[in-house]
Design a protein around this motif. Sequence first.
Motif, PDB file in Angstrom:
ATOM      1  N   ARG A   1       5.664 -36.527 -38.449  1.00  0.00           N
ATOM      2  CA  ARG A   1       4.330 -36.290 -37.885  1.00  0.00           C
ATOM      3  C   ARG A   1       3.405 -35.643 -38.924  1.00  0.00           C
ATOM      4  O   ARG A   1       2.205 -35.819 -38.875  1.00  0.00           O
ATOM      5  CB  ARG A   1       4.439 -35.375 -36.656  1.00  0.00           C
ATOM      6  CG  ARG A   1       5.156 -36.039 -35.489  1.00  0.00           C
ATOM      7  CD  ARG A   1       5.156 -35.131 -34.284  1.00  0.00           C
ATOM      8  NE  ARG A   1       5.818 -35.753 -33.142  1.00  0.00           N
ATOM      9  CZ  ARG A   1       5.967 -35.162 -31.966  1.00  0.00           C
ATOM     10  NH1 ARG A   1       5.497 -33.939 -31.769  1.00  0.00           N
ATOM     11  NH2 ARG A   1       6.577 -35.789 -30.978  1.00  0.00           N
ATOM     12  N   ASP A   2       3.989 -34.884 -39.824  1.00  0.00           N
ATOM     13  CA  ASP A   2       3.198 -34.145 -40.809  1.00  0.00           C
ATOM     14  C   ASP A   2       2.879 -35.032 -42.010  1.00  0.00           C
ATOM     15  O   ASP A   2       3.778 -35.588 -42.645  1.00  0.00           O
ATOM     16  CB  ASP A   2       4.004 -32.907 -41.263  1.00  0.00           C
ATOM     17  CG  ASP A   2       3.225 -32.055 -42.235  1.00  0.00           C
ATOM     18  OD1 ASP A   2       1.996 -32.188 -42.263  1.00  0.00           O
ATOM     19  OD2 ASP A   2       3.846 -31.280 -42.978  1.00  0.00           O
ATOM     20  N   THR A   3       1.591 -35.140 -42.341  1.00  0.00           N
ATOM     21  CA  THR A   3       1.157 -35.975 -43.466  1.00  0.00           C
ATOM     22  C   THR A   3       1.700 -35.440 -44.790  1.00  0.00           C
ATOM     23  O   THR A   3       2.042 -36.218 -45.685  1.00  0.00           O
ATOM     24  CB  THR A   3      -0.391 -36.027 -43.516  1.00  0.00           C
ATOM     25  OG1 THR A   3      -0.868 -36.518 -42.265  1.00  0.00           O
ATOM     26  CG2 THR A   3      -0.871 -36.950 -44.617  1.00  0.00           C
TER      27      THR A   3
ATOM     28  N   SER B   1       4.501 -34.099 -45.359  1.00  0.00           N
ATOM     29  CA  SER B   1       5.907 -34.506 -45.527  1.00  0.00           C
ATOM     30  C   SER B   1       5.992 -35.905 -46.132  1.00  0.00           C
ATOM     31  O   SER B   1       6.881 -36.197 -46.943  1.00  0.00           O
ATOM     32  CB  SER B   1       6.630 -34.494 -44.172  1.00  0.00           C
ATOM     33  OG  SER B   1       6.631 -33.201 -43.629  1.00  0.00           O
TER      34      SER B   1
ATOM     35  N   GLU C   1      -6.175 -32.517 -39.086  1.00  0.00           N
ATOM     36  CA  GLU C   1      -5.592 -33.497 -38.160  1.00  0.00           C
ATOM     37  C   GLU C   1      -5.782 -33.090 -36.704  1.00  0.00           C
ATOM     38  O   GLU C   1      -5.975 -33.939 -35.841  1.00  0.00           O
ATOM     39  CB  GLU C   1      -4.103 -33.689 -38.474  1.00  0.00           C
ATOM     40  CG  GLU C   1      -3.865 -34.453 -39.776  1.00  0.00           C
ATOM     41  CD  GLU C   1      -2.410 -34.863 -39.952  1.00  0.00           C
ATOM     42  OE1 GLU C   1      -1.620 -34.653 -39.011  1.00  0.00           O
ATOM     43  OE2 GLU C   1      -2.073 -35.400 -41.020  1.00  0.00           O
TER      44      GLU C   1
END
Length: 341
Positions: free
Chosen positions: A151-153, A155, A230
């Motif tokens: 979900r985390d950009t 990452s 986000e």
Amino acid sequence: MNKNKNALLFSGLTLLMVMALIMNISLGQVTIPIKEVFKSLFGSGASKETWDYIILNFRLPKAITAILVGVGLSVSGLLMQTLFRNPLAGPYVLGLSSGSSLGVAFVILGAGLVPAFLSDFLLSPYGIILASCIGSMMVLLMILIVSQRLRDTMSILIVGLMFSSFASAIVSIFSYFSTAEQLQKYTFWSMGSIGNISWQHIAILAACTLTGLLLSIISLKPLDALLLGENYAKSMGLNIKKVRYIIIFATSILAGSITAFAGPIAFIGLAVPHLVKLLVKTSNHQSLFIGTLFIGAIIMLLCDAVSQMPGFDFTMPINAITSIVGAPIVIWLIVRKKSLS
């Protein structure tokens, strides 16, 4: 007022790009008068047949390639810097360049691992382009698979860097067991080149660049929202996952196709977005996108003109010129901006 300033700026950049294009075609080992360049380009023919041949078969294709490379890498750099909200992000941050390099390394440095009847094809220009495309597409596929679970950009950025490190490590192993001739050929490819690209290849590169730019245009409004984070973008009803896929796919098409046809070109994708932000002085991605198109093309044309070394019998590697010419300019602009503020 801001719109008027930007309109004036973009008009000036259009004129500057035309001037850079004409200068690029005029200069080289054989200097052709600008008047003769215009006559050749507009169909009336230059005074000498050799000038016509040089312009239409060598310099014009190279100049068009320079524009496509400058535009594609600059726009993909802008997309990546906004998506990851990282000023050091560039078009190759997802490991696409490393994937292309791994594909090319496999056919050049690992030629002994494939059957003899395939070796000749793989070592041809078509084989190297195909290997580069397959390498970048494999990395893209892995990035898309991994991004479904993340979900985390940020990452995704880390995963891209890990893919890049893994591919570089494999290339190093190939290099260790390769001959001097193989290493030399691979090194020349890694220096980048926008010459010797046929009109057929330019048509394919132009189609890929246009597709990537159209996807980028779709992403402009979502990019404005992503600048604020986000969570804010989600609160505005933005489908983050869908936008992320579009941006990653657009960057992959642009950076992957350019690397396949021209090799890995440094500096342009990282630095041009910063230059545009300093010139345009806005966070609106529509203005930044237009500015990036022009500045990317102009800088690439100028770097190519420098690499041709007018009056000399050799051409410098374009990859070296883009960094040598561009990096000091960016440093100077950033220092100047800080001192003025």
